[in-house]
Design an enzyme around this catalytic site. Structure first.
Site, PDB file in Angstrom:
ATOM      1  N   GLU A   1       0.796  -1.245  -0.069  1.00 25.63           N
ATOM      2  CA  GLU A   1       0.186  -0.187  -0.149  1.00 25.63           C
ATOM      3  C   GLU A   1       0.953   1.282   0.120  1.00 25.63           C
ATOM      4  OE1 GLU A   1      -2.731  -0.498   3.217  1.00 25.63           O
ATOM      5  OE2 GLU A   1      -3.467  -2.277   2.431  1.00 25.63           O
TER       6      GLU A   1
ATOM      7  N   ASN B   1       1.781  -5.171  -3.230  1.00 23.34           N
ATOM      8  CA  ASN B   1       0.388  -5.436  -2.742  1.00 23.34           C
ATOM      9  C   ASN B   1      -0.347  -4.154  -2.397  1.00 23.34           C
ATOM     10  OD1 ASN B   1      -1.560  -7.609  -1.787  1.00 23.34           O
ATOM     11  ND2 ASN B   1      -1.393  -6.561   0.092  1.00 23.34           N
TER      12      ASN B   1
ATOM     13  N   HIS C   1     -10.750  -5.561  -1.592  1.00 20.53           N
ATOM     14  CA  HIS C   1     -11.731  -5.311  -0.469  1.00 20.53           C
ATOM     15  C   HIS C   1     -12.605  -4.396  -1.221  1.00 20.53           C
ATOM     16  CE1 HIS C   1      -9.214  -6.726   2.640  1.00 20.53           C
ATOM     17  NE2 HIS C   1      -8.104  -6.150   2.400  1.00 20.53           N
TER      18      HIS C   1
ATOM     19  N   GLU D   1      -6.712 -10.431  -0.669  1.00 17.92           N
ATOM     20  CA  GLU D   1      -7.369 -10.100   0.617  1.00 17.92           C
ATOM     21  C   GLU D   1      -8.969 -10.028   0.225  1.00 17.92           C
ATOM     22  OE1 GLU D   1      -5.674  -6.731   2.748  1.00 17.92           O
ATOM     23  OE2 GLU D   1      -3.559  -7.394   2.125  1.00 17.92           O
TER      24      GLU D   1
ATOM     25  N   ASP E   1     -12.577  -9.722   0.182  1.00 23.26           N
ATOM     26  CA  ASP E   1     -13.880  -9.888   0.961  1.00 23.26           C
ATOM     27  C   ASP E   1     -14.913  -8.495   0.328  1.00 23.26           C
ATOM     28  OD1 ASP E   1     -12.913  -7.316   2.124  1.00 23.26           O
ATOM     29  OD2 ASP E   1     -12.348  -8.497   4.051  1.00 23.26           O
TER      30      ASP E   1
HETATM   31  O1  G3I Z   1      -2.389  -6.699  19.364  1.00 23.37           O
HETATM   32  C1  G3I Z   1      -3.560  -5.963  19.702  1.00 23.37           C
HETATM   33  C2  G3I Z   1      -4.119  -6.869  21.019  1.00 23.37           C
HETATM   34  O2  G3I Z   1      -3.110  -6.867  22.021  1.00 23.37           O
HETATM   35  C3  G3I Z   1      -5.316  -6.221  21.516  1.00 23.37           C
HETATM   36  O3  G3I Z   1      -6.076  -6.759  22.762  1.00 23.37           O
HETATM   37  C4  G3I Z   1      -6.431  -6.033  20.546  1.00 23.37           C
HETATM   38  C5  G3I Z   1      -7.732  -5.252  20.848  1.00 23.37           C
HETATM   39  O4  G3I Z   1      -8.406  -4.501  19.773  1.00 23.37           O
HETATM   40  O5  G3I Z   1      -5.743  -5.026  19.443  1.00 23.37           O
HETATM   41  C6  G3I Z   1      -4.666  -6.153  18.942  1.00 23.37           C
HETATM   42  O6  G3I Z   1      -4.165  -5.674  17.732  1.00 23.37           O
HETATM   43  C7  G3I Z   1      -4.988  -5.467  16.609  1.00 23.37           C
HETATM   44  C8  G3I Z   1      -4.233  -6.300  15.394  1.00 23.37           C
HETATM   45  O7  G3I Z   1      -5.004  -6.058  14.393  1.00 23.37           O
HETATM   46  C9  G3I Z   1      -3.934  -7.573  15.959  1.00 23.37           C
HETATM   47  O8  G3I Z   1      -4.872  -8.371  15.923  1.00 23.37           O
HETATM   48  C10 G3I Z   1      -5.412  -4.096  16.096  1.00 23.37           C
HETATM   49  O9  G3I Z   1      -5.907  -3.403  17.214  1.00 23.37           O
HETATM   50  C11 G3I Z   1      -5.975  -3.809  14.900  1.00 23.37           C
HETATM   51  O10 G3I Z   1      -6.130  -2.799  14.385  1.00 23.37           O
HETATM   52  C12 G3I Z   1      -5.236  -4.593  13.872  1.00 23.37           C
HETATM   53  O11 G3I Z   1      -5.984  -4.735  12.512  1.00 23.37           O
HETATM   54  C13 G3I Z   1      -5.495  -5.308  11.556  1.00 23.37           C
HETATM   55  C14 G3I Z   1      -5.057  -4.171  10.406  1.00 23.37           C
HETATM   56  O12 G3I Z   1      -4.490  -5.118   9.162  1.00 23.37           O
HETATM   57  C15 G3I Z   1      -4.388  -3.105  10.830  1.00 23.37           C
HETATM   58  O13 G3I Z   1      -4.063  -2.089   9.997  1.00 23.37           O
HETATM   59  C16 G3I Z   1      -6.241  -6.341  11.211  1.00 23.37           C
HETATM   60  O14 G3I Z   1      -6.412  -7.568  12.077  1.00 23.37           O
HETATM   61  C17 G3I Z   1      -5.537  -6.850   9.639  1.00 23.37           C
HETATM   62  O15 G3I Z   1      -6.600  -7.642   9.105  1.00 23.37           O
HETATM   63  C18 G3I Z   1      -5.458  -5.730   8.746  1.00 23.37           C
HETATM   64  O16 G3I Z   1      -4.783  -6.305   7.499  1.00 23.37           O
HETATM   65  C19 G3I Z   1      -4.677  -5.482   6.497  1.00 23.37           C
HETATM   66  C20 G3I Z   1      -3.516  -5.902   5.439  1.00 23.37           C
HETATM   67  O17 G3I Z   1      -2.443  -5.899   6.310  1.00 23.37           O
HETATM   68  C21 G3I Z   1      -3.227  -4.840   4.584  1.00 23.37           C
HETATM   69  N1  G3I Z   1      -4.258  -4.520   3.532  1.00 23.37           N
HETATM   70  C22 G3I Z   1      -5.496  -4.221   4.250  1.00 23.37           C
HETATM   71  C23 G3I Z   1      -5.857  -5.388   5.533  1.00 23.37           C
HETATM   72  C24 G3I Z   1      -7.087  -4.716   6.127  1.00 23.37           C
HETATM   73  O18 G3I Z   1      -7.087  -3.699   6.915  1.00 23.37           O
END
Ligand code: G3I
Length: 367
Positions: free
Chosen positions: A166, A211, A247, A277, A279
């Site tokens: 990105e 990506n 997405h 990705e 969805d």
């Molecule tokens: O690690 C913490 C954890 O300690 C805490 O308890 C929890 C509470 O919400 O948060 C956890 O962190 C989260 C992390 O995912 C791990 O699960 C973050 O809040 C959350 O913001 C984070 O979101 C991820 C996101 O990228 C961040 O931008 C999503 O899971 C993940 O699916 C998403 O993936 C991205 C790709 O990498 C790139 N393309 C878009 C895609 C969707 O956003």
């Protein structure tokens, strides 16, 4: 629309959840059609999924894991978080492989390839990176060390790496990031140069990908992506493929013709494409009425159909997790959801069957 019911089930145990959308413990389908099996039968490398493992409820959810680890369902797994910068290099020069090793072990035991995700992104960076006082030279050294260390460490346990994730804004210019703002546009080709050097040193065929989202149909961002690929190629730097995140929104998904045209543009440059990705979320509730399900099935159908129709250089399709319960959408887009191919109690949705039909080149009976 035909409502498809599954005949055989395994029980999905559920813990109490704040999510009022959840129903009580329910059942999970087994029995065909199986999407990875179908993709392979058509010469593709996989039907895959992201999984946010370890450290989340997915890691210990038996019903989820039963589906995830069945090679009939999935032939590729992408780590949703664990390989990102903040987890792999939490302190400068101190690498943590534990979570990613767990993920790789699980994927390999399940017979899956892994798209390693990602090396350089503007998000999910360690605080020492975002808060550092860098010059172009010192930050380039950070980038080089991160890229080379991870590629070398996991070698060809990674089918591919998303080297940069990105990088572009909607108009095709570079987005603001610590990397771009400090190093300038050269950061892009430098990252791929470091990755190329690391791959060559391993002697393995590890694919290097760019990506992004918003590059799945013709437009400014797609044109800019073509230019980035050509620039790397003109420098003799390795670039093997483009990840089309995909997405989408129900009712707002690009047509098959538009997705096909964008894919053909990448392939004409000599690179592969993957839907990385996929969805398709509902912008508003309800997520589960019959009309909405049929529309969503149509949108999944027309997306996967593009990968099938474009030929062997669309090597596979990966969904960004497969059930609504673990979808990233509701926390990032409040009020939106229902984006995945299984619902939040692990029932296959019409979208699932639409994909099976798209893979086989059949008309959509559930759209
Ligand atoms: O690690 C913490 C954890 O300690 C805490 O308890 C929890 C509470 O919400 O948060 C956890 O962190 C989260 C992390 O995912 C791990 O699960 C973050 O809040 C959350 O913001 C984070 O979101 C991820 C996101 O990228 C961040 O931008 C999503 O899971 C993940 O699916 C998403 O993936 C991205 C790709 O990498 C790139 N393309 C878009 C895609 C969707 O956003």
């Amino acid at each position: 629309m035909t409502t498809v019911l599954d005949s055989s089930f395994v029980l999905r145990p559920r813990v109490a959840s704040a999510c009022s959308c959840l129903v009580t413990p329910t059942s999970t389908p087994s029995g065909g059609p199986y999407l990875n099996q179908l993709m392979k039968s058509q010469g593709k490398l996989w039907f895959g999924t992201a999984a946010d493992i370890p450290g989340t409820d997915e890691t210990t959810d038996p019903a989820y894991l039963t589906i995830l680890t069945d090679p009939k369902n999935f032939g590729e797994m992408t780590p949703a978080n664990t390989m990102k910068f903040m987890f792999t290099e939490p302190e400068q020069g101190v690498f943590n492989y534990t979570g990613s090793d767990y993920f790789l072990d699980l994927a390999e035991k399940s017979g899956d390839l892994v798209r390693c995700h990602n090396l350089i992104w503007l998000s999910q960076l360690s605080p020492w990176v975002t808060e550092g006082n860098w010059t172009a030279e010192t930050l380039t050294a950070v980038m080089e060390n991160h890229i080379k260390t991870l590629i070398t460490h996991w070698s060809d346990r990674c089918y591919s790496w998303d080297v940069i994730n990105e990088a572009l804004a909607g108009n095709g210019s570079f987005s603001s990031s610590i990397w771009y703002d400090t190093i300038g546009p050269d950061y892009f080709h430098l990252a791929y140069q470091f990755a190329t050097e690391a791959v060559e040193a391993t002697g393995k065929d590890i694919k290097l990908y760019y990506n992004d989202y918003g590059i799945e149909s013709p437009g400014e961002k797609t044109t800019a992506t073509y230019a980035l690929i050509k620039d790397l190629q003109s420098r003799n730097i390795r670039i093997d493929g483009v990840g089309l995140e995909s997405h989408f929104e129900v009712g707002g998904t690009p047509s098959t013709a538009d997705q096909l045209e964008a894919m053909q543009g990448y392939i004409a440059l000599g690179v592969d494409v993957v839907q990385t990705e996929l969805d398709i979320r509902f912008p508003t509730a309800p997520y589960y009425n019959e009309t909405g399900q049929a529309e969503q099935a149509q949108d999944y159908y027309q997306s996967v159909a593009a990968c099938m129709l474009v030929g062997p250089h669309c090597i596979g399709t990966t969904v960004w997790d497969f059930d609504d319960y673990y979808s990233w959408v509701p926390s990032s887009f409040p009020g939106q959801g229902g984006a995945d191919i299984y619902n939040d109690t692990l029932q296959r949705k019409p979208a699932y069957y639409a994909i099976a039909e798209a893979i086989q080149g059949l008309p959509c009976t559930v759209c």
